[in-house]
Motif scaffolding. Sequence first.
Motif, PDB file in Angstrom:
ATOM      1  N   ARG A  73       0.836  -1.202   0.000  1.00 56.94           N
ATOM      2  CA  ARG A  73       0.000   0.000   0.000  1.00 56.94           C
ATOM      3  C   ARG A  73       0.870   1.251   0.000  1.00 56.94           C
ATOM      4  O   ARG A  73       0.620   2.194  -0.760  1.00 56.94           O
ATOM      5  N   TYR A  74       1.906   1.249   0.823  1.00 55.61           N
ATOM      6  CA  TYR A  74       2.773   2.414   0.909  1.00 55.61           C
ATOM      7  C   TYR A  74       3.536   2.627  -0.390  1.00 55.61           C
ATOM      8  O   TYR A  74       3.656   3.762  -0.883  1.00 55.61           O
ATOM      9  N   MET A  75       4.036   1.537  -0.970  1.00 55.73           N
ATOM     10  CA  MET A  75       4.798   1.664  -2.212  1.00 55.73           C
ATOM     11  C   MET A  75       3.899   2.104  -3.363  1.00 55.73           C
ATOM     12  O   MET A  75       4.323   2.847  -4.254  1.00 55.73           O
ATOM     13  N   THR A  76       2.632   1.668  -3.328  1.00 57.65           N
ATOM     14  CA  THR A  76       1.688   2.137  -4.340  1.00 57.65           C
ATOM     15  C   THR A  76       1.452   3.632  -4.194  1.00 57.65           C
ATOM     16  O   THR A  76       1.326   4.360  -5.187  1.00 57.65           O
ATOM     17  N   HIS A  82       4.526   9.871  -7.659  1.00 58.63           N
ATOM     18  CA  HIS A  82       5.485  10.052  -8.749  1.00 58.63           C
ATOM     19  C   HIS A  82       4.763  10.189 -10.085  1.00 58.63           C
ATOM     20  O   HIS A  82       5.095  11.060 -10.896  1.00 58.63           O
ATOM     21  N   ILE A  83       3.770   9.343 -10.332  1.00 61.83           N
ATOM     22  CA  ILE A  83       3.037   9.390 -11.592  1.00 61.83           C
ATOM     23  C   ILE A  83       2.270  10.707 -11.722  1.00 61.83           C
ATOM     24  O   ILE A  83       2.258  11.330 -12.779  1.00 61.83           O
ATOM     25  N   ALA A  84       1.644  11.127 -10.621  1.00 63.06           N
ATOM     26  CA  ALA A  84       0.877  12.380 -10.647  1.00 63.06           C
ATOM     27  C   ALA A  84       1.777  13.581 -10.914  1.00 63.06           C
ATOM     28  O   ALA A  84       1.350  14.561 -11.537  1.00 63.06           O
ATOM     29  N   ALA A  99       9.231   5.751 -12.025  1.00 62.20           N
ATOM     30  CA  ALA A  99       8.503   5.407 -10.802  1.00 62.20           C
ATOM     31  C   ALA A  99       9.068   4.139 -10.172  1.00 62.20           C
ATOM     32  O   ALA A  99       9.236   4.060  -8.951  1.00 62.20           O
ATOM     33  N   MET A 100       9.368   3.146 -10.998  1.00 58.34           N
ATOM     34  CA  MET A 100       9.930   1.902 -10.480  1.00 58.34           C
ATOM     35  C   MET A 100      11.332   2.121  -9.926  1.00 58.34           C
ATOM     36  O   MET A 100      11.743   1.484  -8.949  1.00 58.34           O
ATOM     37  N   HIS A 101      12.073   3.037 -10.538  1.00 55.04           N
ATOM     38  CA  HIS A 101      13.400   3.362  -9.992  1.00 55.04           C
ATOM     39  C   HIS A 101      13.249   3.964  -8.601  1.00 55.04           C
ATOM     40  O   HIS A 101      14.024   3.641  -7.687  1.00 55.04           O
ATOM     41  N   LYS A 102      12.257   4.821  -8.434  1.00 56.71           N
ATOM     42  CA  LYS A 102      12.009   5.432  -7.127  1.00 56.71           C
ATOM     43  C   LYS A 102      11.673   4.357  -6.094  1.00 56.71           C
ATOM     44  O   LYS A 102      12.151   4.399  -4.954  1.00 56.71           O
ATOM     45  N   LEU A 103      10.863   3.379  -6.492  1.00 55.73           N
ATOM     46  CA  LEU A 103      10.548   2.274  -5.581  1.00 55.73           C
ATOM     47  C   LEU A 103      11.801   1.460  -5.273  1.00 55.73           C
ATOM     48  O   LEU A 103      11.967   0.960  -4.154  1.00 55.73           O
TER      49      LEU A 103
END
Length: 214
Positions: A73-76, A82-84, A99-103
């Motif tokens: 939930r937090y990672m989403t 990031h997407i917004a 976004a995946m790099h940020k995760l």
Amino acid sequence: MAEPEGSDQITGLRDLKRERNRVLTAETAWRLFIERGYDNVTVADICAAAEIAPRTFHRYFASKDDVVGEPVRYMTSLMAEHIAGAPAGMPDQAVLRSAMHKLGVFVVEHRDWLGALRTVIQNSVHLRESHQGVPPEREQEIIAMLAARRGESGEPGWRQRLLVAYAVTAFRIWHDEYLRGKVSDPLKQLDEMFATIEATESRPGLEGHSLGGK
């Protein structure tokens, strides 16, 4: 009737306090899961350790199983932010990659904690069956986020669905290998995996059909 002056600030403080208490409750539960094993911890144990009443626990979580899903939930939510915030003209492909790099950065910074939780899941028959990667509803949320930034509505096309499936699968594989200690330069490998996906999408025969397009 008009809201009292300062009511928005009060509501914001309440939401902040609620979220902080939710996180503290989750951290207490994770500590117990890691120390005793998920199957040996009850909601009552969590409440006692967190010094809260059961009704307070259930304000945040429907069950202790929901606590295990909190990292997802937090990672989403990190992805949503990031997407917004991505530039309007950036292709979905590039938005997902960044976004995946940020995760990935988040995972690297919390490796010990996420690794311990992974062990908790592996040692519980119930959790192994119920926590098999990113649930479908989370994928749908990511697809909806990408559509929203383009101002689109309605059912997503198969290209967008496939793009998100590629990204989620790549991240899951990377996450698993990293926590197992099989990756020496994690963020570089994560970027390489997404570069491989992009190279596959642009191979001859798919020209004009980029998954990152509309």
